[in-house]
Motif scaffolding. Structure first.
Motif, PDB file in Angstrom:
ATOM      1  N   LEU A 129      21.156  81.800  13.386  1.00  0.00           N
ATOM      2  CA  LEU A 129      21.686  80.663  14.145  1.00  0.00           C
ATOM      3  C   LEU A 129      23.004  81.035  14.815  1.00  0.00           C
ATOM      4  N   TRP A 130      23.376  80.225  15.801  1.00  0.00           N
ATOM      5  CA  TRP A 130      24.699  80.371  16.392  1.00  0.00           C
ATOM      6  C   TRP A 130      25.136  79.051  16.999  1.00  0.00           C
ATOM      7  N   PHE A 131      26.451  78.967  17.238  1.00  0.00           N
ATOM      8  CA  PHE A 131      27.002  77.813  17.952  1.00  0.00           C
ATOM      9  C   PHE A 131      27.228  78.267  19.389  1.00  0.00           C
ATOM     10  N   PRO A 132      26.500  77.695  20.353  1.00  0.00           N
ATOM     11  CA  PRO A 132      26.371  78.318  21.674  1.00  0.00           C
ATOM     12  C   PRO A 132      27.377  77.898  22.738  1.00  0.00           C
ATOM     13  N   VAL A 133      28.396  77.142  22.370  1.00  0.00           N
ATOM     14  CA  VAL A 133      29.411  76.797  23.382  1.00  0.00           C
ATOM     15  C   VAL A 133      30.327  78.012  23.497  1.00  0.00           C
ATOM     16  N   ASP A 134      29.833  79.019  24.206  1.00  0.00           N
ATOM     17  CA  ASP A 134      30.413  80.362  24.164  1.00  0.00           C
ATOM     18  C   ASP A 134      31.518  80.528  25.209  1.00  0.00           C
ATOM     19  N   VAL A 135      32.656  79.984  24.900  1.00  0.00           N
ATOM     20  CA  VAL A 135      33.802  80.086  25.805  1.00  0.00           C
ATOM     21  C   VAL A 135      34.261  81.539  25.901  1.00  0.00           C
ATOM     22  N   SER A 136      34.926  81.881  26.995  1.00  0.00           N
ATOM     23  CA  SER A 136      35.352  83.267  27.207  1.00  0.00           C
ATOM     24  C   SER A 136      36.404  83.698  26.199  1.00  0.00           C
ATOM     25  N   THR A 137      37.084  82.738  25.594  1.00  0.00           N
ATOM     26  CA  THR A 137      38.098  83.043  24.576  1.00  0.00           C
ATOM     27  C   THR A 137      37.526  82.945  23.167  1.00  0.00           C
ATOM     28  N   ALA A 138      36.229  83.214  23.021  1.00  0.00           N
ATOM     29  CA  ALA A 138      35.547  83.016  21.741  1.00  0.00           C
ATOM     30  C   ALA A 138      36.161  83.817  20.608  1.00  0.00           C
ATOM     31  N   SER A 139      36.830  84.920  20.917  1.00  0.00           N
ATOM     32  CA  SER A 139      37.400  85.767  19.866  1.00  0.00           C
ATOM     33  C   SER A 139      38.651  85.166  19.255  1.00  0.00           C
ATOM     34  N   ARG A 140      39.186  84.104  19.827  1.00  0.00           N
ATOM     35  CA  ARG A 140      40.409  83.484  19.278  1.00  0.00           C
ATOM     36  C   ARG A 140      40.428  81.960  19.403  1.00  0.00           C
ATOM     37  N   ALA A 141      39.509  81.365  20.160  1.00  0.00           N
ATOM     38  CA  ALA A 141      39.470  79.907  20.298  1.00  0.00           C
ATOM     39  C   ALA A 141      38.948  79.284  19.008  1.00  0.00           C
ATOM     40  N   THR A 142      39.629  78.254  18.532  1.00  0.00           N
ATOM     41  CA  THR A 142      39.189  77.566  17.322  1.00  0.00           C
ATOM     42  C   THR A 142      38.275  76.403  17.673  1.00  0.00           C
ATOM     43  N   ILE A 143      37.414  76.051  16.732  1.00  0.00           N
ATOM     44  CA  ILE A 143      36.487  74.943  16.969  1.00  0.00           C
ATOM     45  C   ILE A 143      37.264  73.638  17.169  1.00  0.00           C
ATOM     46  N   GLY A 144      38.357  73.458  16.431  1.00  0.00           N
ATOM     47  CA  GLY A 144      39.168  72.255  16.626  1.00  0.00           C
ATOM     48  C   GLY A 144      39.735  72.174  18.027  1.00  0.00           C
ATOM     49  N   GLY A 145      40.225  73.294  18.529  1.00  0.00           N
ATOM     50  CA  GLY A 145      40.740  73.314  19.899  1.00  0.00           C
ATOM     51  C   GLY A 145      39.652  73.092  20.923  1.00  0.00           C
ATOM     52  N   MET A 146      38.483  73.665  20.675  1.00  0.00           N
ATOM     53  CA  MET A 146      37.354  73.476  21.600  1.00  0.00           C
ATOM     54  C   MET A 146      36.914  72.019  21.628  1.00  0.00           C
ATOM     55  N   ALA A 147      36.937  71.372  20.449  1.00  0.00           N
ATOM     56  CA  ALA A 147      36.607  69.949  20.416  1.00  0.00           C
ATOM     57  C   ALA A 147      37.667  69.144  21.153  1.00  0.00           C
ATOM     58  N   GLY A 148      38.921  69.533  20.978  1.00  0.00           N
ATOM     59  CA  GLY A 148      39.998  68.835  21.660  1.00  0.00           C
ATOM     60  C   GLY A 148      39.885  68.896  23.160  1.00  0.00           C
ATOM     61  N   ASN A 149      39.390  70.030  23.681  1.00  0.00           N
ATOM     62  CA  ASN A 149      39.264  70.199  25.133  1.00  0.00           C
ATOM     63  C   ASN A 149      37.916  69.748  25.681  1.00  0.00           C
ATOM     64  N   ASN A 150      36.927  69.555  24.793  1.00  0.00           N
ATOM     65  CA  ASN A 150      35.530  69.425  25.218  1.00  0.00           C
ATOM     66  C   ASN A 150      35.122  70.666  26.004  1.00  0.00           C
ATOM     67  N   SER A 151      35.243  71.812  25.356  1.00  0.00           N
ATOM     68  CA  SER A 151      34.942  73.088  26.001  1.00  0.00           C
ATOM     69  C   SER A 151      33.471  73.178  26.372  1.00  0.00           C
ATOM     70  N   CYS A 152      33.185  74.100  27.286  1.00  0.00           N
ATOM     71  CA  CYS A 152      31.822  74.183  27.826  1.00  0.00           C
ATOM     72  C   CYS A 152      31.175  75.558  27.639  1.00  0.00           C
ATOM     73  N   GLY A 153      31.838  76.630  28.063  1.00  0.00           N
ATOM     74  CA  GLY A 153      31.238  77.948  27.950  1.00  0.00           C
ATOM     75  C   GLY A 153      30.320  78.276  29.098  1.00  0.00           C
ATOM     76  N   GLY A 154      29.925  79.545  29.144  1.00  0.00           N
ATOM     77  CA  GLY A 154      29.158  80.032  30.286  1.00  0.00           C
ATOM     78  C   GLY A 154      27.707  79.626  30.297  1.00  0.00           C
ATOM     79  N   ARG A 155      27.165  79.167  29.158  1.00  0.00           N
ATOM     80  CA  ARG A 155      25.734  78.861  29.092  1.00  0.00           C
ATOM     81  C   ARG A 155      25.471  77.371  28.932  1.00  0.00           C
ATOM     82  N   SER A 156      26.364  76.555  29.438  1.00  0.00           N
ATOM     83  CA  SER A 156      26.188  75.102  29.303  1.00  0.00           C
ATOM     84  C   SER A 156      24.986  74.598  30.084  1.00  0.00           C
ATOM     85  N   LEU A 157      24.500  75.386  31.015  1.00  0.00           N
ATOM     86  CA  LEU A 157      23.295  75.015  31.759  1.00  0.00           C
ATOM     87  C   LEU A 157      22.137  74.750  30.798  1.00  0.00           C
ATOM     88  N   ARG A 158      22.074  75.559  29.708  1.00  0.00           N
ATOM     89  CA  ARG A 158      21.038  75.340  28.690  1.00  0.00           C
ATOM     90  C   ARG A 158      21.550  74.518  27.516  1.00  0.00           C
TER      91      ARG A 158
END
Length: 984
Positions: A129-158
């Protein structure tokens, strides 16, 4: 608010008593939390790093009672100023980073807010399994911060956005009430707050429908559309998603998971016209790819100047495109992906593109099915911001309209009009990222130190947002609102929706404690008092020792080199590559490249007080930097902290002098001949615990360490040259460490070179001195730049005649030999020095070059089934590690495995310090030492670095060998009738 120092001290004491984690109120640490990846800077009042959620909530309660603002912070990679504020920053990334539970059957998990996306996905991988909101800063972005921003990532089309993949959130209100935010049935006995929010949604449903843009990439304001009546239950967690820490303090998050992608294929679509690329996007998405990512001409050109991306661009880019669209498919199997690539090629042809066409319709598709190249392309695209920021000039691409999203049919016209706006205001811009969603990261090049460019920024923002509104798009499409876009909500949403936003904030946080100034009641986006470079930002005169002329600014460019850090935080990655080993050991902002660069910038600009550059606090900031040089290679903006550390050490040495330990380390090459004569006496310390502790007390060298044993039989040669007269020439550089401690390495290297038919020169210093040549490495490590320069001058004078006739200068110790390719050119820019640098090669680089040219003939025989290799940090930084693997593979039947490791932790003298010993061990135990311990007895352990070998010897029962010794062993096993040619 005017406060007394006694009240401030009392607050600090209360916070310290409430947590077992760190509490910082000093200027240096506060300064390190004053910035994120935006252009803003707000120095917080203090920083709390809690160890548990309960400690975090206690800290919030104390701040509330004291009237202090609270800003929760994850990786600090926000591009809009979301994580900077004037109150207390609560850093969740160091300790509150656990995967609490995984439900594999239902594909969900629950996490703490500080967990990093890549770390989460590493733990989920074993479950498929994986969590697919794959932001470009995935190596340091935290899930809390991503929730705070409503992050999207490069594969939001799917996969959709963060909101689409958030099931529930637990959070505490500012009054301490803890609530579960998830799906809610209005008929249930819900908390009053939830009922009020649903009532607001019902009341404002028509206005929300009319005002909220109908595009997926819409993250501006609060998600009021989550509150409107619907046929399915409302999810109150979706109101918190995108709220930027302004409504509640998140304690845990339940996420929706997806199956791992099994098969991928990329089609790199080339376009001779940027406009045509944008117009084509609406057609390409009809093939149902999972992503269509844009790379523009500027990003390609900058990438070609960055060593780590050069081979990727060479393989994937054809000709001189104006734009690339990277189309990614992830079908069930490779056959289906191949079919999609075929469809893509046909569609490009149907749209009128061809490799032989005129520029406007020039183009085609480069198919990429090889996983390593796919990964390289993904890494290049993910590094887009940092690549763009690698411009070595005062003006940089600035994030403020980078998040606009428009419907795809309007994308080409929007970008063309936007480029016209840039030109109107005397600048140009860069564009890249999520073409499939009409959300391009657009950044005009501006110098925000100049008032005219700040005015241009506002004008461009206003015109761009007007266009976006005309196209019924979103002005905030992925990175959130923060300080940069919240001001424009009124124009985009209208006054009634703004009043609704305010009503939500008032109900959740009436005292404006939680991260105020974001979304509701924001300041002006161009308020320069909030900028990293305020109107009074100045750098005084700086005396520097090294050449920084590639950069602008004071200190001969030292200022510009420091300011290259844009705070994007690539240095906070926890796996892959080397950078940053000290951060991986401590997880402290102080000990990461970004934290050090920020501290340097604040110091040289006077924001940390007088003499900050030479202060004890600055020394502590640099203390755990092991000078691995990983950042010069792995930081896409090229921040070279090892080089900067030399400047700090030099300034400090000039002001305060040297410690005894620094003298012992720095001047080692000078006293090495005497130490060799007194070797038995010098080595007594290793054998007597009392002496070890006495030496530690006097010098600060850890009693827990064995020191390298001095040799009385140091490496020296009676003749200046050995080997066949007609052999190809090479110079062997006998460095101080191998000469004094491990002469076997030099002996074996010489033997291998001569056996390969080379005429090897061992020139004596031309100054007539009996003291051996030295690169100055130890002097650099103590800040003694003049002494290092003197050593390098001797070396250059001696080797110059050889370099002049093209003779390679071959060395064994990476840190010494590579000084000739690095620091030498920071001290001398003359042609002779450049020639020496150009001809300097590590032993393996030379052998591999000669083998590939067909000149190397070595009779080698099998010696072991397998070798495990640890790469020296400097080898990796200078692209010199692959030859190590290739050189070992010259040995028949030897399987070569690279240990995936960062710095070994010894790092010259670093690991010997009593005050750095523990961190050194933490670095080694991260991966290197466990891997060595697991190796079976028949496996060879190989490490070229003197320090690396000693760390392995101290931490395991194994001996690590230099490649020269391994090759010599293979030679020794060879017979006249059984050999393997190395020229293949």
């Amino acid at each position: 608010m005017t406060r007394s120092s006694a009240a401030d001290s009392a607050l600090a004491a209360r916070l310290a008593a409430a947590t077992t984690g760190d509490v910082f109120f000093d200027a240096f640490n506060r300064g390190r939390y004053a910035t994120d990846a935006s252009f803003y800077q707000i120095v917080p009042f203090g920083v709390v790093v809690p160890r548990t959620i309960d400690e975090a909530l206690r800290a919030m309660a104390i701040c509330r009672d004291d009237g202090r603002v609270v800003t929760p912070r994850g990786g600090g990679t926000s591009q809009c100023g979301q994580t900077v504020n004037e109150g207390i920053v609560i850093d969740l990334s160091k300790h509150l980073n656990k995967l609490i539970s995984v439900d594999v059957e239902n594909r969900t998990c629950i996490v703490e807010p500080g967990i990093v996306l890549d770390d989460l996905n590493r733990q989920l991988k074993k479950h498929g399994l994986w969590f697919p909101v794959d932001v470009s800063t995935a190596s340091r972005a935290t899930i809390g911060g991503m929730a705070g921003n409503n992050s999207c990532g490069g594969r939001s089309l799917r996969y959709g956005t963060m909101r689409d993949n958030t099931i529930a959130m637990d959070a505490a209100l500012v009054d301490g009430t803890q609530l579960h935010f998830g799906e809610i049935d209005p008929n249930d006995d819900a908390p009053a707050l939830f009922r009020e929010m649903l009532a607001l949604g019902e009341r404002e449903a028509q206005e929300i429908a009319a005002r909220f843009p109908q595009v997926q990439r819409r993250v501006g304001g609060y998600n009021l559309d989550a509150l409107v009546p619907r046929n399915t239950p409302n999810n109150l967690a979706h109101l918190l998603v995108g709220s930027e820490g302004t409504l509640a303090f998140t304690t845990q998050i339940e996420l929706k998971l997806w199956p791992l992608i099994g098969n991928k294929a990329l089609g790199v679509c080339h376009f001779g016209s940027f406009y045509e690329a944008m117009d084509a996007t609406q057609h390409l998405v009809k093939l149902k790819p999972i992503a269509v990512e844009l790379v523009d001409r500027t990003m390609i050109a900058l990438g070609r100047d960055i060593a780590m991306f050069q081979p990727i661009i060479k393989s994937a880019v054809r000709g001189d495109p104006d734009a690339l669209l990277i189309v990614e498919f992830a079908e069930e199997d490779a056959v289906a992906n191949a079919a999609k690539l075929k469809e893509l090629g046909a569609l490009m042809g149907d749209l009128g593109f061809g490799w032989e066409n005129p520029q406007r319709k020039w183009g085609g598709v480069v198919d990429v099915s090889e996983p390593s190249l796919q990964a390289g392309i993904a890494e290049f695209r993910a590094a887009g911001l940092n690549v763009m920021m690698s411009m070595k000039q005062e003006g940089k691409p600035v994030s403020f309209i980078e998040d606009c999203a428009v419907p795809l049919p309007h994308l080409a016209d929007y970008t063309e009009r936007l480029l016209g706006v840039f030109a109107k205001h005397g600048t140009s811009g860069t564009m890249y990222a999520h073409a499939s969603e009409g959300c391009l990261h657009v950044r005009p090049v501006l110098n925000l130190k100049l008032d005219k460019d700040v005015k241009a920024m506002r004008a461009i923002a206003e015109e761009a947002f007007d266009m976006v509104r005309d196209y019924k798009g979103s002005h905030s499409g992925e990175h959130g609102d923060g300080l940069v876009r919240s001001e424009f909500h009124k124009e985009m949403f209208g006054e009634r929706i703004i009043a609704d936003f305010t009503e939500v904030k008032d109900r959740f946080d009436p005292g404006r404690i939680l991260n105020p100034g974001k979304i509701v009641d924001p300041p002006k986006m161009d308020d320069r008092s909030l900028f990293r470079y305020t109107p009074d930002y100045r750098i005084g005169a700086l005396k520097t020792e090294l050449d920084w002329s590639a950069y602008p600014g004071a200190g001969g460019g030292f200022q510009g080199a420091i300011e290259m850090c844009n705070n994007n935080g690539t240095c906070r990655k926890l796996e892959g590559g080397v950078m940053c080993p000290s951060y991986r050991a401590t997880r402290n902002e102080k000990d990461v490249t970004r934290g050090r660069a920020n501290t340097l910038r604040l110091a040289i600009s006077g924001q940390l007080g007088p003499d900050a550059l030479t202060s004890d606090e600055m020394a502590d900031t640099m203390k755990l930097c092991v000078s691995c040089k990983a950042c010069r290679h792995e930081c896409p903006t090229g921040v070279d902290m090892a080089k900067m550390k030399i400047e700090v050490l030099a300034a400090r040495a000039a002001k305060h002098g040297l410690s005894l330990r620094d003298r012992l380390v720095g001047y080692l090459p000078r006293y090495a001949p005497l130490a060799a004569k007194l070797a038995p006496l010098m080595n007594l310390r290793n054998d007597h615990p009392v002496l070890r502790h006495l030496v530690e007390r006097v010098t600060g060298i850890s009693a827990k360490r064995s020191l390298p044993a001095w040799r009385s039989d140091v490496f020296q040669h009676d003749t200046d040259v050995v080997g066949p007269i007609d052999g190809h020439e090479a110079v062997l550089f006998a460095d101080t460490f191998n000469r004094a401690y491990e002469r076997e390495n030099l002996d074996d290297a010489l033997r291998v070179l001569v056996a390969g038919g080379y005429r090897v020169h061992l020139p004596k210093p031309v100054d007539g001195s009996s003291r051996a040549l030295c690169c100055g490495r130890t002097f650099f490590s103590a800040g003694l730049v003049d002494q290092a320069r003197a050593e390098l001058d001797r070396l250059v004078a001696t080797y110059a005649p050889f370099a002049a006739r093209g003779v390679p200068i071959v060395g064994l110790e990476p840190s010494c030999l590579l000084t000739l390719r690095d620091e030498l050119l920071s001290l001398r820019s003359d042609d002779i020095a450049k020639s020496i640098s150009a001809h300097a090669m590590l032993f393996e680089e030379f052998l591999v070059r000669e083998a590939e040219a067909g000149r190397l003939q070595l009779p080698l025989k099998p010696i072991a089934p397998k070798a495990m290799v640890h790469g020296h940090c400097h080898q990796k930084s200078f692209g010199a590690f692959k030859p190590v693997e290739k050189a070992l593979r010259l040995i028949p039947d030897l399987a070569v495995e690279t240990i995936e490791s960062s710095c070994c932790g010894m790092a010259g003298a670093f690991g010997y310090g009593a005050d750095t010993y523990q961190t050194s061990i933490q670095m080694a135990e991260a991966s290197l030492l466990p891997a060595v311990r697991k190796a079976d007895a028949a496996t060879l352990i190989v490490a070229d670095g003197t320090s690396c070998r000693h760390q392995i010897a101290d931490g395991t029962p194994r001996e690590a060998l230099h490649v020269a010794r391994v090759l010599a062993m293979s030679l020794d096993n060879a017979t006249p009738t059984t050999h393997s040619s190395a020229s293949h």
